[in-house]
Design a protein around this motif. Sequence first.
Motif, PDB file in Angstrom:
ATOM      1  N   ILE A  79       0.720  -1.134   0.002  1.00  0.00           N
ATOM      2  CA  ILE A  79       0.176   0.005  -0.158  1.00  0.00           C
ATOM      3  C   ILE A  79       0.895   1.365   0.073  1.00  0.00           C
ATOM      4  CG2 ILE A  79      -1.952   1.403   1.122  1.00  0.00           C
ATOM      5  CD1 ILE A  79      -2.794  -1.306   2.362  1.00  0.00           C
ATOM      6  N   THR A  80       0.554   1.876  -1.158  1.00  0.00           N
ATOM      7  CA  THR A  80       1.649   3.400  -1.105  1.00  0.00           C
ATOM      8  C   THR A  80       0.529   4.447  -1.105  1.00  0.00           C
ATOM      9  OG1 THR A  80       1.349   3.328  -3.472  1.00  0.00           O
ATOM     10  CG2 THR A  80       3.128   1.934  -2.507  1.00  0.00           C
ATOM     11  N   SER A  81       1.049   5.516  -1.323  1.00  0.00           N
ATOM     12  CA  SER A  81       0.514   6.925  -1.039  1.00  0.00           C
ATOM     13  C   SER A  81      -0.484   7.125  -2.354  1.00  0.00           C
ATOM     14  CB  SER A  81       1.404   8.207  -0.913  1.00  0.00           C
ATOM     15  OG  SER A  81       2.141   8.372  -1.903  1.00  0.00           O
ATOM     16  N   THR A  82      -0.055   6.538  -3.450  1.00  0.00           N
ATOM     17  CA  THR A  82      -0.779   6.551  -4.520  1.00  0.00           C
ATOM     18  C   THR A  82      -1.569   5.514  -4.956  1.00  0.00           C
ATOM     19  OG1 THR A  82       1.119   5.707  -5.959  1.00  0.00           O
ATOM     20  CG2 THR A  82       0.833   8.051  -5.595  1.00  0.00           C
ATOM     21  N   GLY A  83      -1.894   4.471  -3.941  1.00  0.00           N
ATOM     22  CA  GLY A  83      -2.390   3.320  -4.352  1.00  0.00           C
ATOM     23  C   GLY A  83      -1.665   1.991  -3.956  1.00  0.00           C
ATOM     24  N   LEU A  84      -2.051   0.875  -4.770  1.00  0.00           N
ATOM     25  CA  LEU A  84      -1.353  -0.360  -4.601  1.00  0.00           C
ATOM     26  C   LEU A  84      -0.103  -0.616  -5.310  1.00  0.00           C
ATOM     27  CD1 LEU A  84      -4.247  -2.834  -4.432  1.00  0.00           C
ATOM     28  CD2 LEU A  84      -3.045  -1.733  -2.649  1.00  0.00           C
ATOM     29  N   GLY A  85       1.105  -0.615  -4.607  1.00  0.00           N
ATOM     30  CA  GLY A  85       2.356  -0.741  -5.498  1.00  0.00           C
ATOM     31  C   GLY A  85       2.675  -2.261  -5.658  1.00  0.00           C
ATOM     32  N   ARG A  86       4.049  -2.449  -5.716  1.00  0.00           N
ATOM     33  CA  ARG A  86       4.568  -3.862  -5.992  1.00  0.00           C
ATOM     34  C   ARG A  86       4.195  -5.010  -5.277  1.00  0.00           C
ATOM     35  NH1 ARG A  86       8.606  -6.177  -2.943  1.00  0.00           N
ATOM     36  NH2 ARG A  86       8.808  -5.094  -0.827  1.00  0.00           N
ATOM     37  N   LYS A  87       3.894  -6.216  -6.164  1.00  0.00           N
ATOM     38  CA  LYS A  87       3.267  -7.400  -5.935  1.00  0.00           C
ATOM     39  C   LYS A  87       4.294  -8.356  -4.911  1.00  0.00           C
ATOM     40  CE  LYS A  87       0.453  -9.715  -8.374  1.00  0.00           C
ATOM     41  NZ  LYS A  87      -0.053 -10.371  -9.476  1.00  0.00           N
ATOM     42  N   THR A  88       4.037  -8.789  -3.869  1.00  0.00           N
ATOM     43  CA  THR A  88       4.957  -9.608  -3.305  1.00  0.00           C
ATOM     44  C   THR A  88       4.185 -10.892  -2.560  1.00  0.00           C
ATOM     45  OG1 THR A  88       6.686  -9.843  -1.489  1.00  0.00           O
ATOM     46  CG2 THR A  88       4.975  -8.286  -1.061  1.00  0.00           C
ATOM     47  N   ASP A  89       4.874 -11.622  -1.701  1.00  0.00           N
ATOM     48  CA  ASP A  89       4.098 -12.795  -0.909  1.00  0.00           C
ATOM     49  C   ASP A  89       4.464 -12.663   0.540  1.00  0.00           C
ATOM     50  OD1 ASP A  89       6.723 -13.682  -1.082  1.00  0.00           O
ATOM     51  OD2 ASP A  89       6.126 -15.337  -2.402  1.00  0.00           O
ATOM     52  N   VAL A  90       3.597 -13.115   1.230  1.00  0.00           N
ATOM     53  CA  VAL A  90       3.739 -13.094   2.931  1.00  0.00           C
ATOM     54  C   VAL A  90       3.535 -14.295   3.194  1.00  0.00           C
ATOM     55  CG1 VAL A  90       2.662 -12.310   4.874  1.00  0.00           C
ATOM     56  CG2 VAL A  90       2.834 -10.503   2.873  1.00  0.00           C
ATOM     57  N   SER A  91       4.362 -14.748   4.404  1.00  0.00           N
ATOM     58  CA  SER A  91       4.281 -16.321   4.870  1.00  0.00           C
ATOM     59  C   SER A  91       3.013 -16.133   5.625  1.00  0.00           C
ATOM     60  CB  SER A  91       5.640 -16.487   5.917  1.00  0.00           C
ATOM     61  OG  SER A  91       5.380 -17.425   6.602  1.00  0.00           O
ATOM     62  N   ALA A  92       1.953 -16.929   5.660  1.00  0.00           N
ATOM     63  CA  ALA A  92       0.667 -16.980   6.465  1.00  0.00           C
ATOM     64  C   ALA A  92       1.024 -17.417   7.947  1.00  0.00           C
ATOM     65  CB  ALA A  92      -0.026 -18.051   5.707  1.00  0.00           C
ATOM     66  N   GLN A  93       2.134 -18.414   8.111  1.00  0.00           N
ATOM     67  CA  GLN A  93       2.289 -18.688   9.363  1.00  0.00           C
ATOM     68  C   GLN A  93       3.109 -17.614  10.082  1.00  0.00           C
ATOM     69  OE1 GLN A  93       3.251 -20.484   6.602  1.00  0.00           O
ATOM     70  NE2 GLN A  93       5.499 -20.792   6.731  1.00  0.00           N
ATOM     71  N   ASN A  94       3.991 -16.954   9.338  1.00  0.00           N
ATOM     72  CA  ASN A  94       4.730 -15.946   9.905  1.00  0.00           C
ATOM     73  C   ASN A  94       3.615 -14.678  10.358  1.00  0.00           C
ATOM     74  OD1 ASN A  94       6.913 -17.070  10.114  1.00  0.00           O
ATOM     75  ND2 ASN A  94       7.911 -15.879   8.362  1.00  0.00           N
ATOM     76  N   GLN A  95       2.417 -14.603   9.580  1.00  0.00           N
ATOM     77  CA  GLN A  95       1.671 -13.615   9.912  1.00  0.00           C
ATOM     78  C   GLN A  95       0.767 -13.897  11.093  1.00  0.00           C
ATOM     79  OE1 GLN A  95       1.743 -10.652   8.371  1.00  0.00           O
ATOM     80  NE2 GLN A  95       0.214  -9.784   9.387  1.00  0.00           N
ATOM     81  N   ILE A  96       0.210 -15.029  11.052  1.00  0.00           N
ATOM     82  CA  ILE A  96      -0.372 -15.375  12.441  1.00  0.00           C
ATOM     83  C   ILE A  96       0.378 -15.539  13.627  1.00  0.00           C
ATOM     84  CG2 ILE A  96      -0.405 -18.057  12.101  1.00  0.00           C
ATOM     85  CD1 ILE A  96      -3.421 -18.300  12.699  1.00  0.00           C
ATOM     86  N   ASP A  97       1.450 -15.885  13.515  1.00  0.00           N
ATOM     87  CA  ASP A  97       2.483 -15.455  14.657  1.00  0.00           C
ATOM     88  C   ASP A  97       2.257 -14.210  15.188  1.00  0.00           C
ATOM     89  OD1 ASP A  97       2.987 -18.395  14.860  1.00  0.00           O
ATOM     90  OD2 ASP A  97       5.032 -18.045  13.860  1.00  0.00           O
TER      91      ASP A  97
END
Length: 224
Positions: A79-97
């Motif tokens: 999320i940037t000041s002008t909208g959505l920026g670059r695409k990436t991926d996020v570890s679901a298990q790290n996020q729930i941790d």
Amino acid sequence: MHQWQRKNRSNGQKPLYTFEEINGTTLRVTRDNNGVIFKRDFSIGHRFVTYNGLPVEMVALNPDSKHQEHGYYLIVREITSTGLGRKTDVSAQNQIDKLYFNQSDSSDFTSSSELKNDDVFIEGAVKKVIVNQYERDPKARKACIEHYGIKCNICNFDFSKIYGSYGEGFIEVHHVKPLNEIKSSYTVDPINDLIPVCSNCHSVLHRGKISLTIDEMKSIIERV
């Protein structure tokens, strides 16, 4: 449905994660650490701050990321000041941790019963009240939540079930050791001295001149 378990301990735990795709738009993640269950849904369009501090919006599930060695990843855009920026991926298990351990400083909340030790309140220019900061120590707080879980340990209230993603990972921590027993050299025991509680229970615990004990509070709720 996919399952993955950490090979090495993280924050002292080796939980089992279960990833369940729901309707093609939502990933339900269940974190099971020796019977302590913590569940969260991650849906397309959901905005959150990742475990490494990046504000993102989830744009897709990533079923190709399912792997015995890596768990499950979500596809997000920054999320940037002008909208959505670059695409990436996020570890679901790290996020729930991150949600489980409440590691985000931005989600930390100070209530009337959790005041910093340098906070001073003057009433009628006569009375001064100073409350200690022991239950606010971030390491002690984290260890307490890691042991007891993110729900209220008195009434079982779960902020996320009422407030959704806005309440994820939020809980207050109550200091069960009487303040008059705490000295300057006191070292807090996060298991025996602290306990996670909801805001309502926390306020009632501190309502009288002498704080109620956890057992007294539980007895009140059981009688009601």
